[in-house]
Design a protein around this motif. Structure first.
Motif, PDB file in Angstrom:
ATOM      1  N   ASP A 188       0.831  -1.207   0.000  1.00  0.00           N
ATOM      2  CA  ASP A 188       0.000   0.000   0.000  1.00  0.00           C
ATOM      3  C   ASP A 188       0.865   1.257   0.000  1.00  0.00           C
ATOM      4  O   ASP A 188       0.537   2.248  -0.659  1.00  0.00           O
ATOM      5  CB  ASP A 188      -0.909   0.010   1.238  1.00  0.00           C
ATOM      6  N   LEU A 189       1.951   1.238   0.759  1.00  0.00           N
ATOM      7  CA  LEU A 189       2.887   2.353   0.831  1.00  0.00           C
ATOM      8  C   LEU A 189       4.288   1.814   0.567  1.00  0.00           C
ATOM      9  O   LEU A 189       4.670   0.779   1.112  1.00  0.00           O
ATOM     10  CB  LEU A 189       2.847   3.016   2.211  1.00  0.00           C
ATOM     11  N   VAL A 190       5.056   2.499  -0.269  1.00  0.00           N
ATOM     12  CA  VAL A 190       6.408   2.048  -0.620  1.00  0.00           C
ATOM     13  C   VAL A 190       7.405   3.166  -0.298  1.00  0.00           C
ATOM     14  O   VAL A 190       7.225   4.308  -0.736  1.00  0.00           O
ATOM     15  CB  VAL A 190       6.520   1.675  -2.108  1.00  0.00           C
ATOM     16  N   PHE A 191       8.447   2.819   0.468  1.00  0.00           N
ATOM     17  CA  PHE A 191       9.490   3.772   0.817  1.00  0.00           C
ATOM     18  C   PHE A 191      10.834   3.247   0.294  1.00  0.00           C
ATOM     19  O   PHE A 191      11.220   2.107   0.575  1.00  0.00           O
ATOM     20  CB  PHE A 191       9.549   3.980   2.327  1.00  0.00           C
ATOM     21  N   ASP A 192      11.524   4.090  -0.448  1.00  0.00           N
ATOM     22  CA  ASP A 192      12.803   3.742  -1.073  1.00  0.00           C
ATOM     23  C   ASP A 192      13.933   4.280  -0.206  1.00  0.00           C
ATOM     24  O   ASP A 192      14.075   5.496  -0.042  1.00  0.00           O
ATOM     25  CB  ASP A 192      12.847   4.363  -2.472  1.00  0.00           C
ATOM     26  N   VAL A 229      13.719   7.323   9.201  1.00  0.00           N
ATOM     27  CA  VAL A 229      12.891   6.515  10.090  1.00  0.00           C
ATOM     28  C   VAL A 229      11.891   7.395  10.838  1.00  0.00           C
ATOM     29  O   VAL A 229      10.709   7.048  10.961  1.00  0.00           O
ATOM     30  CB  VAL A 229      13.766   5.715  11.079  1.00  0.00           C
ATOM     31  N   GLY A 230      12.349   8.536  11.315  1.00  0.00           N
ATOM     32  CA  GLY A 230      11.467   9.443  12.047  1.00  0.00           C
ATOM     33  C   GLY A 230      10.343   9.989  11.180  1.00  0.00           C
ATOM     34  O   GLY A 230       9.188  10.076  11.617  1.00  0.00           O
ATOM     35  N   LYS A 231      10.658  10.350   9.936  1.00  0.00           N
ATOM     36  CA  LYS A 231       9.638  10.908   9.043  1.00  0.00           C
ATOM     37  C   LYS A 231       8.597   9.855   8.662  1.00  0.00           C
ATOM     38  O   LYS A 231       7.396  10.138   8.621  1.00  0.00           O
ATOM     39  CB  LYS A 231      10.307  11.490   7.795  1.00  0.00           C
ATOM     40  N   VAL A 232       9.053   8.618   8.388  1.00  0.00           N
ATOM     41  CA  VAL A 232       8.105   7.549   8.045  1.00  0.00           C
ATOM     42  C   VAL A 232       7.257   7.195   9.264  1.00  0.00           C
ATOM     43  O   VAL A 232       6.049   6.961   9.160  1.00  0.00           O
ATOM     44  CB  VAL A 232       8.849   6.303   7.516  1.00  0.00           C
ATOM     45  N   ASP A 234       6.346   9.208  11.705  1.00  0.00           N
ATOM     46  CA  ASP A 234       5.342  10.264  11.857  1.00  0.00           C
ATOM     47  C   ASP A 234       4.199  10.087  10.862  1.00  0.00           C
ATOM     48  O   ASP A 234       3.022  10.263  11.207  1.00  0.00           O
ATOM     49  CB  ASP A 234       5.987  11.638  11.669  1.00  0.00           C
ATOM     50  N   LEU A 235       4.545   9.748   9.621  1.00  0.00           N
ATOM     51  CA  LEU A 235       3.516   9.556   8.605  1.00  0.00           C
ATOM     52  C   LEU A 235       2.605   8.378   8.954  1.00  0.00           C
ATOM     53  O   LEU A 235       1.373   8.476   8.839  1.00  0.00           O
ATOM     54  CB  LEU A 235       4.168   9.324   7.238  1.00  0.00           C
ATOM     55  N   LEU A 236       3.191   7.280   9.411  1.00  0.00           N
ATOM     56  CA  LEU A 236       2.391   6.106   9.751  1.00  0.00           C
ATOM     57  C   LEU A 236       1.506   6.373  10.966  1.00  0.00           C
ATOM     58  O   LEU A 236       0.344   5.929  11.013  1.00  0.00           O
ATOM     59  CB  LEU A 236       3.298   4.907  10.019  1.00  0.00           C
ATOM     60  N   LEU A 237       2.023   7.084  11.948  1.00  0.00           N
ATOM     61  CA  LEU A 237       1.206   7.398  13.122  1.00  0.00           C
ATOM     62  C   LEU A 237       0.016   8.277  12.752  1.00  0.00           C
ATOM     63  O   LEU A 237      -1.037   8.222  13.402  1.00  0.00           O
ATOM     64  CB  LEU A 237       2.060   8.094  14.188  1.00  0.00           C
ATOM     65  N   PHE A 238       0.169   9.060  11.689  1.00  0.00           N
ATOM     66  CA  PHE A 238      -0.951   9.859  11.206  1.00  0.00           C
ATOM     67  C   PHE A 238      -1.921   9.012  10.371  1.00  0.00           C
ATOM     68  O   PHE A 238      -3.152   9.112  10.516  1.00  0.00           O
ATOM     69  CB  PHE A 238      -0.430  11.024  10.358  1.00  0.00           C
ATOM     70  N   LEU A 239      -1.368   8.140   9.496  1.00  0.00           N
ATOM     71  CA  LEU A 239      -2.201   7.414   8.540  1.00  0.00           C
ATOM     72  C   LEU A 239      -2.936   6.228   9.145  1.00  0.00           C
ATOM     73  O   LEU A 239      -4.088   5.963   8.771  1.00  0.00           O
ATOM     74  CB  LEU A 239      -1.337   6.926   7.370  1.00  0.00           C
ATOM     75  N   VAL A 240      -2.284   5.476  10.032  1.00  0.00           N
ATOM     76  CA  VAL A 240      -2.880   4.229  10.533  1.00  0.00           C
ATOM     77  C   VAL A 240      -4.255   4.458  11.150  1.00  0.00           C
ATOM     78  O   VAL A 240      -5.210   3.745  10.815  1.00  0.00           O
ATOM     79  CB  VAL A 240      -1.925   3.528  11.513  1.00  0.00           C
ATOM     80  N   VAL A 253       3.199  -1.911   4.458  1.00  0.00           N
ATOM     81  CA  VAL A 253       4.190  -0.858   4.274  1.00  0.00           C
ATOM     82  C   VAL A 253       5.477  -1.518   3.784  1.00  0.00           C
ATOM     83  O   VAL A 253       6.078  -2.334   4.483  1.00  0.00           O
ATOM     84  CB  VAL A 253       4.451  -0.107   5.594  1.00  0.00           C
ATOM     85  N   ALA A 254       5.891  -1.191   2.572  1.00  0.00           N
ATOM     86  CA  ALA A 254       7.071  -1.806   1.976  1.00  0.00           C
ATOM     87  C   ALA A 254       8.257  -0.854   2.053  1.00  0.00           C
ATOM     88  O   ALA A 254       8.143   0.322   1.702  1.00  0.00           O
ATOM     89  CB  ALA A 254       6.795  -2.186   0.525  1.00  0.00           C
ATOM     90  N   VAL A 255       9.392  -1.377   2.517  1.00  0.00           N
ATOM     91  CA  VAL A 255      10.624  -0.597   2.622  1.00  0.00           C
ATOM     92  C   VAL A 255      11.668  -1.288   1.759  1.00  0.00           C
ATOM     93  O   VAL A 255      12.020  -2.441   2.010  1.00  0.00           O
ATOM     94  CB  VAL A 255      11.115  -0.504   4.080  1.00  0.00           C
ATOM     95  N   GLY A 256      12.155  -0.596   0.733  1.00  0.00           N
ATOM     96  CA  GLY A 256      13.035  -1.256  -0.223  1.00  0.00           C
ATOM     97  C   GLY A 256      14.420  -0.652  -0.322  1.00  0.00           C
ATOM     98  O   GLY A 256      14.607   0.565  -0.231  1.00  0.00           O
TER      99      GLY A 256
END
Length: 293
Positions: A188-192, A229-232, A234-240, A253-256
């Motif tokens: 659903d979410l991809v972080f490079d 890590v901190g920015k992701v 924060d985003l997840l704590l808002f989105l979940v 949440v995919a981390v590649g």
């Protein structure tokens, strides 16, 4: 594709002979999945159609496909295309183990490997691996059971596929992966995180993984690791909570990184730790940790 509107999850299981597919099958049964063994991929859509007559009682379906049939790779590719737009969660699982471990298991149980009729046991294992490499490449989740006991494998399946209860309406999975092997199918979410310093090029760290403390320490020495890590986080704590309010059941949440062994593994683990500290219960999966180049 027609199917029951109540269907919530479809799991397709394939893998090497002796790798633990039957254990995965039984673990899914214990989780309430309706399980069908040794079904050709071309018959899965028909099985999905049959779920419409279940009267809403069939919500979770698992299928073990017969991977030695000639149609398997082409059939699974076609099936994956058909499943791209369905609203329920679909997961292709490939169960694997090293050649030596598979050969030892067959030797210990005195079973005959299906491809070792006219060759040695190890040659049969290797021949099957060549046959199934296309299916392995399609998998959303590759489980290496080389170091797993039966109980370890059952526990892994139960943790990964358990349904959220009323206090955990949204099931969050954090999946590390390597871009060289393709994106996770259900992401659903991809972080490079390929911009982070790469331990692969540090000789003493190359053979380690992102789960080893030496790699973790190396990553933490670079401030951009904590920043991403901190920015992701924060985003997840808002989105979940937002996704949960919307009624979403699963969030992947995919981390590649490049190969899925160092940077993505470390970041996924760190995100999981931070979310647990905030009261979340994420499931951590390292898809490509044991995958060979």
């Amino acid at each position: 594709m027609k199917y029951s509107k109540h269907l919530d999850s479809l799991v397709i299981v394939s893998g090497m002979s002796g790798s633990g597919k039957h254990t995965v099958f039984k673990a899914l049964e214990d989780l309430g999945y309706f399980c069908v063994d040794n079904l050709p991929p071309s018959l899965v859509p028909r099985l999905l159609q049959m779920t419409r007559v279940s009267g809403g009682k069939l919500e979770k379906l698992a299928v073990v496909v017969d991977a030695r049939l000639g149609e398997s790779v082409a059939g699974l590719k076609q099936l994956r295309q058909q499943l791209e737009d369905v609203p329920f969660r679909s997961t292709l699982v490939f169960v694997d183990a090293s050649d030596k471990v598979l050969a030892r298991r067959f030797s210990e149980t005195r079973r005959v490997h299906p491809l070792a009729q006219d060759q040695t046991l190890l040659e049969g294992v290797r021949a099957e691996r060549v046959q199934l490499e296309g299916i392995r490449a399609l998998a959303d989740l590759v489980i290496d059971t080389s170091d797993f006991s039966v109980h370890d494998l059952k526990r892994f399946i139960q943790d990964y596929f358990h349904q959220p209860d009323d206090d955990e309406r949204l099931r969050v999975s954090i999946v590390s992966f390597g871009f060289k092997f393709g994106l996770p199918f259900n992401a659903d979410l991809v972080f490079d995180v390929r911009f982070l310093p790469n331990p692969h090029f540090v000789p003493e760290l190359k053979e380690l993984t992102g789960g080893d403390q030496a790699v973790v320490d190396f990553m933490h020495r670079h401030p951009e690791t904590a920043q991403i890590v901190g920015k992701v986080e924060d985003l997840l704590l808002f989105l979940v909570p937002k996704y949960g309010e919307e009624g979403k059941t699963y969030l992947t949440v995919a981390v590649g990184c490049t190969g899925g062994r160092h940077r993505s593994v470390m970041v996924a683990n760190e995100l999981g730790l931070r979310l647990r500290e905030r009261g979340q219960k994420p499931n951590i999966v390292h898809r490509d940790l044991h995958r060979e180049d």
